[in-house]
Write an enzyme that holds these catalytic residues in place. Structure first.
Site, PDB file in Angstrom:
ATOM      1  N   PHE A  90       0.850  -1.206   0.000  1.00 49.17           N
ATOM      2  CA  PHE A  90       0.000   0.000   0.000  1.00 49.17           C
ATOM      3  C   PHE A  90       0.877   1.244   0.000  1.00 49.17           C
ATOM      4  O   PHE A  90       0.544   2.260   0.592  1.00 49.17           O
ATOM      5  CB  PHE A  90      -0.931  -0.017   1.220  1.00 49.17           C
ATOM      6  CG  PHE A  90      -1.850  -1.216   1.245  1.00 49.17           C
ATOM      7  CD1 PHE A  90      -2.974  -1.255   0.436  1.00 49.17           C
ATOM      8  CD2 PHE A  90      -1.564  -2.298   2.047  1.00 49.17           C
ATOM      9  CE1 PHE A  90      -3.814  -2.370   0.431  1.00 49.17           C
ATOM     10  CE2 PHE A  90      -2.389  -3.418   2.055  1.00 49.17           C
ATOM     11  CZ  PHE A  90      -3.525  -3.458   1.244  1.00 49.17           C
ATOM     12  N   GLY A  94      -3.724  10.333 -11.422  1.00 50.54           N
ATOM     13  CA  GLY A  94      -2.872   9.680 -12.407  1.00 50.54           C
ATOM     14  C   GLY A  94      -1.979   8.683 -11.705  1.00 50.54           C
ATOM     15  O   GLY A  94      -2.273   8.251 -10.582  1.00 50.54           O
ATOM     16  N   PHE A 129      -7.736  11.931   0.841  1.00 50.20           N
ATOM     17  CA  PHE A 129      -8.042  11.660  -0.568  1.00 50.20           C
ATOM     18  C   PHE A 129      -9.350  12.311  -0.978  1.00 50.20           C
ATOM     19  O   PHE A 129     -10.259  11.688  -1.513  1.00 50.20           O
ATOM     20  CB  PHE A 129      -8.027  10.141  -0.857  1.00 50.20           C
ATOM     21  CG  PHE A 129      -6.650   9.716  -1.254  1.00 50.20           C
ATOM     22  CD1 PHE A 129      -5.633   9.753  -0.326  1.00 50.20           C
ATOM     23  CD2 PHE A 129      -6.353   9.354  -2.553  1.00 50.20           C
ATOM     24  CE1 PHE A 129      -4.337   9.434  -0.678  1.00 50.20           C
ATOM     25  CE2 PHE A 129      -5.061   9.028  -2.924  1.00 50.20           C
ATOM     26  CZ  PHE A 129      -4.061   9.064  -1.984  1.00 50.20           C
ATOM     27  N   CYS A 187      -0.798   3.265 -10.796  1.00 51.12           N
ATOM     28  CA  CYS A 187      -1.595   2.291 -10.041  1.00 51.12           C
ATOM     29  C   CYS A 187      -3.094   2.469 -10.205  1.00 51.12           C
ATOM     30  O   CYS A 187      -3.803   1.505 -10.514  1.00 51.12           O
ATOM     31  CB  CYS A 187      -1.247   2.387  -8.563  1.00 51.12           C
ATOM     32  SG  CYS A 187       0.500   2.136  -8.288  1.00 51.12           S
TER      33      CYS A 187
HETATM   34  C1  UGA Z   1      -1.504   4.700  -4.843  1.00 56.00           C
HETATM   35  C2  UGA Z   1      -2.072   4.429  -3.450  1.00 56.00           C
HETATM   36  O1  UGA Z   1      -2.238   5.654  -2.740  1.00 56.00           O
HETATM   37  C3  UGA Z   1      -1.159   3.508  -2.658  1.00 56.00           C
HETATM   38  O2  UGA Z   1      -1.754   3.179  -1.415  1.00 56.00           O
HETATM   39  C4  UGA Z   1      -0.937   2.222  -3.462  1.00 56.00           C
HETATM   40  O3  UGA Z   1      -0.070   1.319  -2.805  1.00 56.00           O
HETATM   41  C5  UGA Z   1      -0.348   2.579  -4.798  1.00 56.00           C
HETATM   42  O4  UGA Z   1      -1.257   3.450  -5.501  1.00 56.00           O
HETATM   43  C6  UGA Z   1      -0.147   1.312  -5.577  1.00 56.00           C
HETATM   44  O5  UGA Z   1      -1.132   0.628  -5.887  1.00 56.00           O
HETATM   45  O6  UGA Z   1       1.014   0.884  -5.763  1.00 56.00           O
HETATM   46  P1  UGA Z   1       0.324   6.373  -5.855  1.00 56.00           P
HETATM   47  O7  UGA Z   1      -0.196   5.939  -7.197  1.00 56.00           O
HETATM   48  O8  UGA Z   1       1.790   6.387  -5.626  1.00 56.00           O
HETATM   49  O9  UGA Z   1      -0.293   5.432  -4.689  1.00 56.00           O
HETATM   50  O10 UGA Z   1      -0.167   7.865  -5.625  1.00 56.00           O
HETATM   51  P2  UGA Z   1      -1.301   8.591  -4.760  1.00 56.00           P
HETATM   52  O11 UGA Z   1      -0.668   9.407  -3.718  1.00 56.00           O
HETATM   53  O12 UGA Z   1      -2.342   7.655  -4.349  1.00 56.00           O
HETATM   54  O13 UGA Z   1      -1.900   9.615  -5.839  1.00 56.00           O
HETATM   55  C7  UGA Z   1      -2.582   9.139  -7.009  1.00 56.00           C
HETATM   56  C8  UGA Z   1      -3.160  10.300  -7.779  1.00 56.00           C
HETATM   57  O14 UGA Z   1      -4.295  10.833  -7.120  1.00 56.00           O
HETATM   58  C9  UGA Z   1      -2.207  11.475  -7.985  1.00 56.00           C
HETATM   59  O15 UGA Z   1      -2.296  11.905  -9.339  1.00 56.00           O
HETATM   60  C10 UGA Z   1      -2.731  12.544  -7.045  1.00 56.00           C
HETATM   61  O16 UGA Z   1      -2.463  13.847  -7.507  1.00 56.00           O
HETATM   62  C11 UGA Z   1      -4.210  12.253  -7.072  1.00 56.00           C
HETATM   63  N1  UGA Z   1      -4.948  12.718  -5.865  1.00 56.00           N
HETATM   64  C12 UGA Z   1      -4.645  12.196  -4.645  1.00 56.00           C
HETATM   65  C13 UGA Z   1      -5.950  13.658  -6.014  1.00 56.00           C
HETATM   66  O17 UGA Z   1      -6.262  14.148  -7.127  1.00 56.00           O
HETATM   67  N2  UGA Z   1      -6.652  14.055  -4.890  1.00 56.00           N
HETATM   68  C14 UGA Z   1      -6.376  13.543  -3.665  1.00 56.00           C
HETATM   69  O18 UGA Z   1      -7.057  13.937  -2.705  1.00 56.00           O
HETATM   70  C15 UGA Z   1      -5.359  12.605  -3.536  1.00 56.00           C
END
Ligand code: UGA
Length: 445
Positions: free
Chosen positions: A150, A255, A247, A258
């Site tokens: 995670f 993006g 989140f 994952c």
């Molecule tokens: C995500 C999950 O958060 C991890 O728990 C998981 O282990 C991982 O995928 C995976 O499956 O390996 P990650 O893809 O590194 O992690 O990035 P996040 O921090 O989750 O962000 C994902 C996207 O959502 C980003 O583009 C971010 O800008 C966007 N986001 C995030 C939003 O637009 N709003 C939010 O409130 C949070």
């Protein structure tokens, strides 16, 4: 500190290196195996092939306990073997498990009990198939555990060391116990379950996180129409302890490598099993449209974008990483180029020159905004918090900021002489774009 065990890792990618580095930090002996010679050479020379905070320090500190190799036979001594290879989507939206099967084919024969652990995100049912493959090869000494990761990019080490939970799905409880013992020293609730449920926990968690973001993005879009401010709305909603604040930030969409992959894999898995997962279809579509809404915001102020110059600020899919996989910036910049705009980009670490051939990647924010008709914040890098400055205003041809991550204060930005468009925050009325004053002619001294 855990009893030291021998840990083998298949895959020196981001998950494999964070996992290997952190297990070494916990006192285990780690061997990381990859099939790419340049990667192994770079790691042996102390170079990390990507940007990830804290990881270089962890790998350096534990140099004596981590070995990098191309030879799968070196994993024969491991007590526990982690599969950390990529599972990219296929054309059908299913997960491509070929790297997982390659790793299994190369599993060395050991004369001792070993536990094979799946960290890679895989479809529900993979564990059963792997177990059958192990049995078919007569590898009765190998147990199997699903222990999904995670970790989020940019905070991988912190997430590993301070997880919200450990999920262990096993066919035999003693195998789960071996894996759990590796984590001793880490405080976290442990969810012990069957393999299929562990596989589903990972997919459901990513799908729900994506759903929350698409939900708040749709709320933001309605806020724009009815004059509400999504930042206050998200705060007020998120304070309900049943909903929580995380989140829940509106923006230009999610993006990364994952969410897109896992949401579509879960949707596909449901479809293959005879269930149409309608909600996820909407979550994906909302996200696609969200990236494109930036174009309409620009057109509202600038009219047709042909011949206009737009600065795209931030390319990585989120801050603290150089990862461009599925980054909203690529869609936004490509749409701008398709509209005939000139695109100038900036990012402190990500390099998109290969992917955005028509755009000009600049070395500084000031360079990117020079002569621009608008600046779009796509990634909330800390450097962009001071964007509404006098220097930037003077450098731009027209002072329009589209804040795709709601990092600036709308009032302050407008007071600094910019037209401001956020996401879900009410907007500057049409034709309110302040004109840039004539510049003083430069008098040569
Ligand atoms: C995500 C999950 O958060 C991890 O728990 C998981 O282990 C991982 O995928 C995976 O499956 O390996 P990650 O893809 O590194 O992690 O990035 P996040 O921090 O989750 O962000 C994902 C996207 O959502 C980003 O583009 C971010 O800008 C966007 N986001 C995030 C939003 O637009 N709003 C939010 O409130 C949070």
């Amino acid at each position: 500190m855990a009893d030291s065990r021998a840990v083998g890792i298949f895959g020196a990618g981001w998950v494999g290196l964070v996992t290997g580095g952190c297990f070494a930090e916990l006192g285990h002996e780690v061997v990381v195996r990859d099939i790419v010679p340049e990667r192994i050479e770079a790691l042996r020379a102390g170079h990390l092939p990507f940007h990830e905070p804290d990881l270089p320090e962890v790998l350096e500190r534990n140099r004596g306990r981590i070995r990098y190799t191309l030879d799968a036979d070196e994993l024969g001594e491991a007590d526990v073997l982690f599969i950390c290879v990529q599972t990219p989507p296929t054309y059908s939206g299913d997960a491509d498990l070929s790297y997982v099967w390659n790793a299994l084919d190369e599993l060395p024969r050991a004369n001792r009990r070993q536990v094979l652990v799946m960290k890679s995100t895989v479809p529900v049912g993979t564990g059963d198939t792997v177990r059958a493959a192990l049995e078919a090869r007569g590898l009765n000494n190998v147990g199997y555990v699903s222990n999904p990761e995670f970790l989020a990019e940019g905070t991988g080490v912190r997430d590993f060391m301070n997880p919200d939970r450990l999920v262990l799905g096993a066919f035999a409880p003693e195998d789960a116990a071996v894996v759990e013992a590796l984590y001793s020293g880490i405080e976290a609730p442990v969810v012990r379950t069957d393999v299929a449920s562990a596989e589903m926990i990972k997919l459901a968690a990513n799908a729900f996180l994506s759903t929350r973001i698409s939900f708040i993005n749709e709320i933001a879009n309605v806020c724009e129409l009815v004059g509400a401010d999504v930042e206050d709305v998200a705060k007020g909603v998120g304070l309900d302890h049943r909903l929580g604040p995380h989140f829940f930030r509106a923006g230009v969409g999610w993006g990364g490598s994952c969410f897109g992959k896992d949401v579509s894999a879960l949707k596909q898995l449901a479809g293959n099993s005879g269930y149409h997962f309608q909600l996820l279809a909407a979550v994906i579509e909302v996200n696609e449209l969200q990236k494109r809404r930036v174009i309409a915001k620009l057109e509202k102020h600038l009219g047709k974008l042909r011949g206009k110059t737009i600065a795209v600020l931030g390319l990585a899919f989120k801050p603290n990483t150089d990862d461009l996989r599925d980054a909203p910036s690529l869609v936004i910049a490509s749409r701008l180029l398709a509209e005939g705009a000139s695109v100038r980009t900036w990012d402190p670490v990500a390099d998109a020159r290969d992917r955005l051939r028509g755009a000009l990647q600049c070395g500084s924010v000031l360079d990117a905004v020079a002569g621009a008709d608008a600046a779009v914040i796509v990634t909330e890098w800390p450097e962009l918090r001071g964007l509404a400055s006098k220097e930037v205003r003077e450098a731009m041809a027209r002072p329009l900021i589209v804040d795709g991550r709601n990092v600036l204060d709308p009032e302050e930005t407008r007071a600094a002489g910019f037209a401001y468009e956020g996401i879900g925050r009410g907007s500057s009325p049409f034709a309110s774009l302040p004109e840039t004053p004539e510049r003083e002619p430069k008098v040569p001294r």
